[in-house]
Design a protein around this motif. Structure first.
Motif, short mmCIF file in Angstrom:
data_model
loop_
_atom_site.label_atom_id
_atom_site.label_comp_id
_atom_site.label_asym_id
_atom_site.label_seq_id
_atom_site.Cartn_x
_atom_site.Cartn_y
_atom_site.Cartn_z
N UNK A 1 0.83 -1.21 0.00
CA UNK A 1 0.00 0.00 0.00
C UNK A 1 0.86 1.25 0.00
N UNK A 2 1.91 1.26 0.86
CA UNK A 2 2.83 2.39 0.92
C UNK A 2 3.60 2.53 -0.39
N UNK A 3 3.93 1.41 -1.01
CA UNK A 3 4.67 1.46 -2.27
C UNK A 3 3.84 2.13 -3.36
N UNK A 4 2.53 1.84 -3.43
CA UNK A 4 1.66 2.48 -4.41
C UNK A 4 1.57 3.99 -4.16
N UNK A 5 1.59 4.40 -2.91
CA UNK A 5 1.56 5.84 -2.58
C UNK A 5 2.84 6.51 -3.05
N UNK A 6 4.00 5.85 -2.78
CA UNK A 6 5.28 6.43 -3.18
C UNK A 6 5.37 6.57 -4.70
N UNK A 7 4.80 5.61 -5.42
CA UNK A 7 4.85 5.66 -6.90
C UNK A 7 3.84 6.63 -7.48
N UNK A 8 2.95 7.24 -6.63
CA UNK A 8 1.98 8.20 -7.12
C UNK A 8 0.76 7.57 -7.76
N UNK A 9 0.60 6.24 -7.57
CA UNK A 9 -0.56 5.56 -8.15
C UNK A 9 -1.84 5.92 -7.39
N UNK A 10 -1.71 6.13 -6.09
CA UNK A 10 -2.86 6.45 -5.25
C UNK A 10 -2.47 7.54 -4.26
N UNK A 11 -3.49 8.18 -3.66
CA UNK A 11 -3.26 9.09 -2.55
C UNK A 11 -3.50 8.34 -1.24
#
Length: 586
Positions: free
Chosen positions: A128-138
């Protein structure tokens, strides 16, 4: 290794296989029961919230679902919303009726990502944190230890998503849970579409039922207040609203009148207000207005007091009643308990209903006007006929009173006339439940005194002790105590000559503003006619007096003997008065 040990190991392996097979059979049976209940739920649920809650219970029997939500996706609008959301930790729960455009607000979170990709998703906190870092989600909501989400599909398209998650290390989901949730979701998506179709059909049936009620009201020639009552009561049954009001524009006065207002089952009186705030905006734009958040602040911003009467609302919707290019009123629904109570579907349904109602109510209004005009003409014709037939005054009062009983829903009709000689009110016509009542002349008091002094009409929807005290009206003069009443003056040349009163003994709010206007119009015509009849009566009496005097003088001139004089006077008196016995005593 010895042979017995090999046999024991093999036996244990066989037992494990059997237990696994048994567990798989139990699991398969549970899934099968779940699928059956899902199909059954789509048809049996009373409403969509009941459907969502039952789906939650079914999933909870297959895996841990203490934290569970369903999101809907509208491909045409490119928007999503969260109609059902149960969470043990997160307090920022999306409003169930708010649709977020994809890419904004809550939809920027992991659920929006799932809907964009259209693939089942099993996330740990790290992923979940990885998706946030990649800008995929807020970062939306509180992170859990794991998150399982699957798309809901119907007829090959995505219609929503279903999610379970855990915030506790001791409660973990697995890839097997994701596989099971994905399998079940295929059936839930179809069931969801069926349930929504059933809900839409139910709403359509409600719409048709309301329209049928209105058409029935028209067919039965219901008067306008009964029409408003019928419509308001039906709207209260259809929508989740503790307040329903119907406001009607009085263009001449620049006011909104409320023939129907109900709050938590309590009817409110018609208290006209100035054309301000949300209703003014809706009447001018002829477009619906929805206030689902900060309702108190919003109505103040729009130029209206925070509360007109009753409790403050948390959600509000206003739709116009319009015929052609003219808006004639506003229907308002208000929820006092929660924000975001009204969905786009509610607004569409209410707008559709308002469109049909506008035409029906306009037809009813025109019919009411025609009925009132016919009643007015019939009464005036009766009075004119009475004048033409030289009816004496009491017969005129009887004629007028009986006609008023035919026109209005009143168990009591009273006509009182002011005697300018002694300042007392006399009651030539009072009837209650078909029985004629008599009352002694008395000084004007209470409601009649107010009407005579101000020459203003009065309408009381409810008769309360406080009202009686305000006007110094006795609780009872004769007969039963009324539950509502209207009072209008009889006036000629700027002076009040009497009062007509209608009273209903059986129910409150029996008389509408239209009834008051009609009675006022009739009283205007009657005042002149009754005054003419009174003058005619006085003239007839004067002529009779002169005729007796002339006969007496003629008898004297002809030197009639005394007995002939008595006969002449007695016969003349008998011709003048309604009397079966006449005697002259000396």
């Amino acid at each position: 290794m010895t042979e017995p040990e090999d046999e024991l190991r093999a036996l244990r392996a066989r037992v494990a296989e059997l237990e696994a097979a048994e567990a798989e059979r139990d699991r398969a049976a549970s899934v099968q029961r779940a699928l059956y209940r899902i199909a059954e739920t789509a048809s049996a649920a009373e409403d969509m919230q009941a459907f969502y809650a039952e789906i939650h219970r079914i999933v909870g029997e297959l895996m841990d679902a203490g934290n569970f939500y369903i999101a809907l996706y509208d491909d045409e609008r490119q928007a999503m919303n969260w109609p059902y959301y149960v969470d043990e930790v997160d307090e920022d729960i999306p409003a169930p009726n708010v649709w977020e455009p994809i890419g904004t607000g809550q939809s920027r979170g992991i659920t929006g990502y799932l809907l964009r990709t259209g693939r089942p998703l099993f996330l740990t906190a790290g992923l979940w944190e990885d998706l946030i870092r990649r800008g995929e989600i807020d970062r939306v909501g509180v992170a859990g230890v794991d998150w399982l989400g699957v798309p809901l599909r119907a007829e090959g398209r995505i219609v929503g998503a279903m999610v379970v998650q855990s915030y506790r290390e001791e409660v973990r989901h697995t890839e097997e849970d994701l596989e099971l949730l994905t399998y079940v979701a295929n059936h839930i998506g179809s069931a969801l579409s069926r349930a929504r179709a059933i809900e839409e059909t139910r709403q359509r049936n409600a719409e048709l039922a309301l329209i049928n009620d209105v058409q029935r009201g028209l067919a039965e020639n219901l008067e306008m207040q009964a029409m408003y009552d019928l419509v308001g009561d039906r709207l209260q049954q259809i929508f989740d609203a503790q307040v329903v009001d119907i406001g009607v524009l009085d263009s001449d006065a620049g006011l909104i009148r409320f023939p129907y207002t109900i709050e938590r089952g309590v009817r409110f009186p018609d208290e006209p207000i100035a054309l301000i705030g949300p209703r003014k905006i809706v009447l001018e734009s002829r477009e619906p207005l929805v206030i689902n958040e900060r309702a108190t602040e919003r109505v103040v911003e729009l130029g209206s007091p925070a509360v007109l009467q009753g409790e403050p609302a948390k959600s509000m919707v206003f739709v116009p009643l319009a015929v052609g290019e003219r808006a004639s009123g506003v229907i308002s629904l208000q929820n006092l308990d929660r924000e975001n109570a009204f969905s786009d579907g509610d607004v569409r349904l209410l707008s559709t209903l308002a469109g049909s109602l506008s035409v029906a109510l306009e037809n009813a209004r025109l019919f009411e006007e025609t009925r009132q005009r016919n009643a007015e003409l019939a009464l005036i014709n009766d009075v004119q006929r009475g004048l033409a037939e030289n009816l004496e005054m009491q017969a005129m009062y009887d004629l007028v009173g009986d006609r008023l009983r035919d026109i209005f829903e009143a168990q009591v009709v009273s006509i009182s006339v002011l005697d300018e000689g002694d300042g007392l009110l006399r009651f030539p016509y009072t009837i209650e439940r078909g029985e004629r009542l008599t009352a002694e002349p008395r000084e004007p008091i209470g409601f009649r005194k107010h009407v005579l002094e101000t020459r203003e009409s009065l309408r009381f929807d409810v008769i309360t002790p406080e009202l009686l005290a305000e006007y110094r009206q006795p609780e009872l003069l004769v007969g039963e105590r009324p539950k509502c009443s209207i009072w209008v003056p009889l006036a000629v040349a700027g002076r009040a000559t009497g009062v007509i009163s209608l009273q209903n003994l059986e129910r409150e709010r029996a008389f509408s503003q239209a009834d008051l206007r009609l009675l006022g119009t009739l009283a205007g015509s009657l005042s002149v006619a009754l005054e003419n009849a009174r003058l005619f009566e006085e003239t007839r009496q004067r002529n009779a007096e002169l005729a007796v005097i002339t006969d007496v003088q003629r008898g004297l001139a002809e030197n009639l003997e005394m007995h002939a004089m008595y006969d002449l006077i007695g016969d003349r008196i008998q011709g003048i008065f309604d009397a079966q016995v006449i005697d002259i005593g000396i």
